[in-house]
Write a protein that holds these residues in place. Sequence first.
Motif, PDB file in Angstrom:
ATOM      1  N   UNK A   1       0.842  -1.251   0.031  1.00  0.00           N
ATOM      2  CA  UNK A   1       0.040   0.078  -0.168  1.00  0.00           C
ATOM      3  C   UNK A   1       0.769   1.175   0.098  1.00  0.00           C
ATOM      4  N   UNK A   2       0.500   2.334  -0.580  1.00  0.00           N
ATOM      5  CA  UNK A   2       0.951   3.549  -0.401  1.00  0.00           C
ATOM      6  C   UNK A   2      -0.131   4.793  -0.880  1.00  0.00           C
ATOM      7  N   UNK A   3       0.322   5.767   0.024  1.00  0.00           N
ATOM      8  CA  UNK A   3      -0.569   7.009   0.227  1.00  0.00           C
ATOM      9  C   UNK A   3       0.008   8.102  -0.586  1.00  0.00           C
ATOM     10  N   UNK A   4      -0.625   9.039  -1.237  1.00  0.00           N
ATOM     11  CA  UNK A   4      -0.241  10.007  -2.155  1.00  0.00           C
ATOM     12  C   UNK A   4      -0.864  11.463  -1.257  1.00  0.00           C
ATOM     13  N   UNK A   5       0.086  12.072  -0.829  1.00  0.00           N
ATOM     14  CA  UNK A   5      -0.008  13.150   0.077  1.00  0.00           C
ATOM     15  C   UNK A   5      -0.943  14.218  -0.635  1.00  0.00           C
TER      16      UNK A   5
END
Length: 356
Positions: free
Chosen positions: A228-232
Amino acid sequence: MKKSLLLVIALCSWISYGQTIRKYSNEFMNIGVDAAALGMSNAVTAHTSDVNSSYWNPAGLLKLEDKQLSLMHANYFANIAQYDYAAFAMPIDDRSAWGLSLIRFGVDDILNTTQLIDNQGNIDYNRISLFSTADYAVTFSYARALPLEGFNYGVNAKVIRRIIGDFASSWGFGFDLGAQYETRDEWKFGVMLRDITTTYNTWSINEEEYEKIKNAVPGQNQELPETSEITLPKAQLGISKKFEFHYDYTLVAATNLNMQFAQTNDILSTSVVSIDPAIGFEFGYIDLAFLRAGVGNFQQITQIDNTNKLSFQPNIGIGFKYKGIQVDYALTDLGNQSAALYSNVFSLKVDFSIFR
């Protein structure tokens, strides 16, 4: 052969770091669309007013008077990467409009040389295969006029699809929010909030394929990466003004403040927010021919001796419009101010009013 092997290794490393909150996740969504906007160094947040507003600021869709179609193509990294964009938008009534756009950024026919050498140490070129890596984004936009005169707002809902051959793929979802305000003396102000809820990507790793490549570099990528990854969130503030001279000539002057809520190499950088300004100009003649220029992407680059050097990216472009058909061209990264190569960008915009 070395280039292909290095590219595979880089992709493997890229997957392994796509784990949590990242400053540069989904970066293909920050390249920009439309050669007219790119020629102005993307300083169009305040005055964008056509089908391409779906990307730059969905509030600008309210300025549409008829259906519009936009297409764009660009090559990056000496034609290794292909960047394509298509969009359609139309008004719903005099107070609302909608749009739909698609972006693809891909590298095709990559040589996979991780299996070039067999277990006995023999080189077998028949073990070389090809794969592609591509990023896709589908965006649905909706814009509506507020009861307060001069104010419009717009919302983007976007779906992200990223594919790295048979090795891994991901789905992502996010939202943007934009607004524009125009004063009676035609000063224009705009704000665009990207990934306002953060954009969340979930990766699916092909474990069988991962086993084949994880030892491409000894001692690296031994563990299966997280998924998983989250874009700020990011914000863009814009101001623009159109000046007319002798009825035949116009000049659009615009500026943007592009903000990231993280510490980067931008010219103004703190632990809370980093700001990268951009300035763009468009000189027009009887709404037929256009000459554009801009400068942006101001970065503080640390040299070998630990001193800082200011880097920036100038852009230029031209455009022609006749009876609802507009063709634009932009040349980016002039003067070798960064490590990237020159990029030639072409775009086409068609206003359906020409068929009426």
